[in-house]
Every structure is written in structure tokens, then in C-alpha cells.
Write an enzyme that holds these catalytic residues in place. Structure first.
Site, PDB file in Angstrom:
ATOM      1  N   ARG A   1      -2.381   1.782   1.004  1.00 45.57           N
ATOM      2  CA  ARG A   1      -2.881   2.335  -0.246  1.00 45.57           C
ATOM      3  C   ARG A   1      -3.626   3.642   0.031  1.00 45.57           C
ATOM      4  NH1 ARG A   1      -3.944  -3.187  -0.054  1.00 45.57           N
ATOM      5  NH2 ARG A   1      -3.062  -4.435  -1.756  1.00 45.57           N
TER       6      ARG A   1
ATOM      7  N   HIS B   1       1.293   6.099  -5.438  1.00 44.91           N
ATOM      8  CA  HIS B   1       1.401   4.650  -5.262  1.00 44.91           C
ATOM      9  C   HIS B   1       2.856   4.212  -5.166  1.00 44.91           C
ATOM     10  CE1 HIS B   1      -0.256   0.617  -5.251  1.00 44.91           C
ATOM     11  NE2 HIS B   1       0.681   0.256  -6.112  1.00 44.91           N
TER      12      HIS B   1
ATOM     13  N   ARG C   1       4.045   3.549  -1.657  1.00 44.64           N
ATOM     14  CA  ARG C   1       3.790   2.187  -1.155  1.00 44.64           C
ATOM     15  C   ARG C   1       4.855   1.219  -1.665  1.00 44.64           C
ATOM     16  NH1 ARG C   1      -0.057  -1.795   0.360  1.00 44.64           N
ATOM     17  NH2 ARG C   1      -0.256  -3.480  -1.143  1.00 44.64           N
TER      18      ARG C   1
ATOM     19  N   HIS D   1      -1.141  -8.239   0.835  1.00 39.40           N
ATOM     20  CA  HIS D   1      -1.254  -9.061  -0.364  1.00 39.40           C
ATOM     21  C   HIS D   1      -1.774 -10.443   0.014  1.00 39.40           C
ATOM     22  CE1 HIS D   1       1.958  -6.552  -2.684  1.00 39.40           C
ATOM     23  NE2 HIS D   1       0.784  -5.960  -2.608  1.00 39.40           N
TER      24      HIS D   1
ATOM     25  N   TYR E   1       3.162 -17.529   5.375  1.00 43.55           N
ATOM     26  CA  TYR E   1       2.801 -16.853   6.611  1.00 43.55           C
ATOM     27  C   TYR E   1       3.102 -17.728   7.819  1.00 43.55           C
ATOM     28  CZ  TYR E   1       0.061 -13.582   3.767  1.00 43.55           C
ATOM     29  OH  TYR E   1      -0.343 -12.641   2.853  1.00 43.55           O
TER      30      TYR E   1
END
Length: 375
Positions: free
Chosen positions: A201, A305, A308, A331, A340
Site C-alpha cells: 500500500r 491503489h 496493488r 489481508h 495459511y
């Protein structure tokens, strides 16, 4: 003299109307907010109060007479979880979008009042994002009022009023990324590449330090987010919004030489990106430089943005799973956290290499040669 009842008191006033009062759980004597035409009406009101006290749902009417504006600013002042940037946004929304409600008592902010306020706001000139933000803040304030027993229930019951359904964001191609990069000032070129190919970002880029770059490992670590207030020149380094925002991202091999060159020619002593006077780069300065560059490149439809968003899409095309993307972009959610578990070590490096392969064999076959830090 008033006749003593089992609960509460009723007395006839000189006007002929009846006044009801009772002893609250706090031990204080309280009077009904209005008088009654008949004694039976006063008795009925006391019966309702007695039932509410027995159920634990009684609300002190005096506290609910505090105005929404006074209470909202008190909540904003005392909430430790609200950061300076969101506090500034909420104060602006109180002034611009919630002004019609600030003088109403809390109990006067009913579901009907909220619905009418929202409909009127949407008919006005205010942006949809700001209106949604104002509604979310109002809902948070009223939730606090419910917890503190100022009101019985939250009147903010409009489905979806706090959401903003943004249009599909455009995706830049590798060649368009290069076009914007070559049109921007040399000291900002690495910022464009990091946004597009590493998914950082703008605030994360502005917050990077030289120590966050590991050329040997080919990684960038996001530890801080540069936060700037909109209505002042204040800026500071804050933590990312979630723990997932603190992450280490593998730099695609085709970008790594450019990062190395930036460190040698444009970085500050501590900061990866600095202004002319050596102070930390302001995100607004980067944004303005990007705007001029995209106009020069004929790509006015692309926002910073969107770079990204482009990186996320290109990573997916390169074979990244949803869990890979959540990890790479910082995120955080319960669903993503479970995914994950199947992300293995080295997977992020594989994604970074695949991104370079995509850049080299897609519509930017000359990418490594065309990237340069010099104008």
C-alpha cells in the site's frame, strides 16, 4: 399527600394531572418525563418501569437525554482503539454528514430518524464512501450507548448502509506499469514497481526503511505504515491495521536490481524513500507524482491503489492460491488464517519468480531492458 404504592408514587397536581415517580436502582428518586391525564395511566407507566427493572432492561431516562453530538464526541475521545486518522475522519463526518442529529437526545435517535437521515444523505452531494463511514461510526456510538445502558437497543438497523460497493477496479498490464514507471520521477520509480509487483500500500511504501530491504534474501519486510492526517501536516509511523499486515514479501527477480539501484542512488540514511530535504516521503507527494505520470502515459483510469490490485491479479495468474495472496498482501480474516496452514516455506519466492516470468514472456517481453532508474 401522595398515596404510597407497592412500587412508586402517584400524586395529583394542582392542574388535575397525575405525576408518577419511583426510586431507581441507584437509590435516587426519579419522576416520569411527562404527567398523565388519568391515575390509571400513571399506574400503567409505573408497572412498565417495575417490569423493566425486574428484567434488568430499565434505562435511566435522564442519561438517554444526553445529545447524540455530545455523546459521540465523548466516545470518540475515550475509545483507545480509534487511531488519529479514523478519529479525524469521524470528526469530519460529524460536522459534514451527522449535523442534523447532533442536537437530538440519544433516545430521540430512533430507527425512523436513522432511516430518514440516511435517505436524505444519499440524496445530497456527499460521497457514498463518506456516508457509509458516517453510518458505521453512528452505529458504533449507539452500540456503546446500549452497552452503557443509555438506550435499550441500537436504532441503526439499515441493511448494508455501512458498506460501499465499489466498481470493479481496472488492472494494469505489465507494459502499462512500465509506461507509468518511466513517466514518473526516477526517485519514485521503485515505489511504482513495489506497489505493482509486491502489493504494498502507499502508506506501507512511505513507511519503509532501508533496514526493511534484504537484498541477499530478496525480500522487503513491512513493519510500519506511514499515516498522514488529512486536515493537517501531521504524519507518523503506525502499526499496520492487523498483525497480518506485518509481513515479509519476496521481491520478483526482475525488480530486485531496480531496488538495489534505488538504495545506491535515492534512498536516505534510514528511509527507503525520502523527500528532497531528506525527511520521510509523504504519501501525498507520491500520489501527486503518480497522477502526473499516469497523465503523461495516457493512463488516467489507473489509480495508485490499482497497482496493488494489479499485483494481486497478476500473482493469481502466476499460480498463487488464495492463502498465498492473503499472506503476500497482508489481508487478515478467520477464513484466510485457516488457509495459511497449507502455505509452505518458499512458496512466496516461487510466486515472485513466476511474476518475473509473466513479465518477461507476456506483453512486456523487453521488461528487464526497459526498466531503468535514470530518465
Amino acid at each position: 399527600m401522595a398515596k404510597r404504592r407497592q412500587f412508586g408514587y402517584i400524586r395529583k397536581l394542582p392542574s388535575g394531572r397525575y405525576q408518577a415517580s419511583f426510586t431507581a436502582p441507584s437509590g435516587e428518586r426519579q419522576t416520569a418525563p411527562e404527567t398523565f391525564r388519568a391515575k390509571t395511566d400513571a399506574s400503567r407507566w409505573l408497572a412498565l418501569v417495575e417490569a423493566d427493572i425486574a428484567r434488568g432492561t430499565w434505562i435511566d431516562q435522564r442519561s438517554s437525554m444526553v445529545t447524540f453530538g455530545v455523546y459521540a464526541r465523548a466516545v470518540l475521545r475515550d475509545s483507545a482503539e480509534i487511531g488519529p486518522r479514523w478519529r479525524e475522519t469521524c470528526e469530519r463526518n460529524i460536522r459534514l454528514h451527522l449535523s442534523a442529529l447532533v442536537d437530538l437526545p440519544l433516545r430521540g435517535v430512533t430507527p425512523t430518524v436513522v432511516r430518514e437521515w440516511h435517505a436524505e444523505a444519499l440524496r445530497g452531494k456527499g460521497g457514498r464512501t463518506a456516508i457509509a463511514q458516517a453510518y458505521r461510526f453512528m452505529r458504533m456510538v449507539m452500540n456503546t450507548a446500549v452497552r452503557e445502558e443509555m438506550i435499550a437497543r441500537n436504532p441503526c438497523q439499515l441493511p448494508g448502509a455501512g458498506l460501499v460497493r465499489a466498481a470493479e477496479r481496472p488492472i494494469a498490464t505489465p507494459s502499462q506499469i512500465i509506461a507509468v514507471m518511466e513517466a514518473i520521477f526516477p526517485k519514485y520509480r521503485t515505489a511504482v514497481l513495489i506497489a505493482a509487483w509486491c502489493g504494498l500500500r502507499r502508506g506501507e511504501i512511505a513507511g519503509l526503511r532501508v533496514a526493511d530491504v534484504d537484498l541477499g534474501a530478496g525480500t522487503i519486510s513491512v513493519r510500519k505504515n506511514r499515516i498522514e492526517l488529512l486536515e493537517s501536516t501531521a504524519a507518523y509511523d503506525g502499526d499496520p491495521k492487523t498483525e497480518a499486515g506485518k509481513r515479509t514479501v519476496t521481491i520478483p527477480p526482475h525488480v530486485l536490481p531496480i531496488v538495489k539501484m534505488h538504495l545506491a542512488e535515492h534512498a536516505g540514511a534510514e528511509r527507503l524513500f525520502v523527500s528532497r530535504d531528506g525527511t520521510p516521503l509523504r504519501g501525498h507527494a507520491l500520489y501527486q507524482a503518480f497522477r502526473r505520470a499516469r497523465q503523461k502515459a495516457g493512463l488516467n483510469h489507473i489509480t495508485f491503489h490499482d497497482l496493488r490490485h494489479t499485483g494481486q491479479t497478476l500473482a493469481a495468474q502466476a499460480g498463487a492460491t488464495l492463502a498465498d495472496l492473503m499472506l503476500r498482501l497482508g489481508h487478515s480474516s478467520m477464513v484466510a488464517a485457516k488457509r495459511y496452514l497449507h502455505v509452505v516455506d518458499g512458496r512466496d519466492a516461487e510466486i515472485a519468480k513466476a511474476l518475473s516470468d509473466l513479465a518477461a514472456h507476456g506483453n512486456a517481453a523487453k521488461l528487464p531492458k526497459s526498466i531503468t532508474m535514470r530518465s
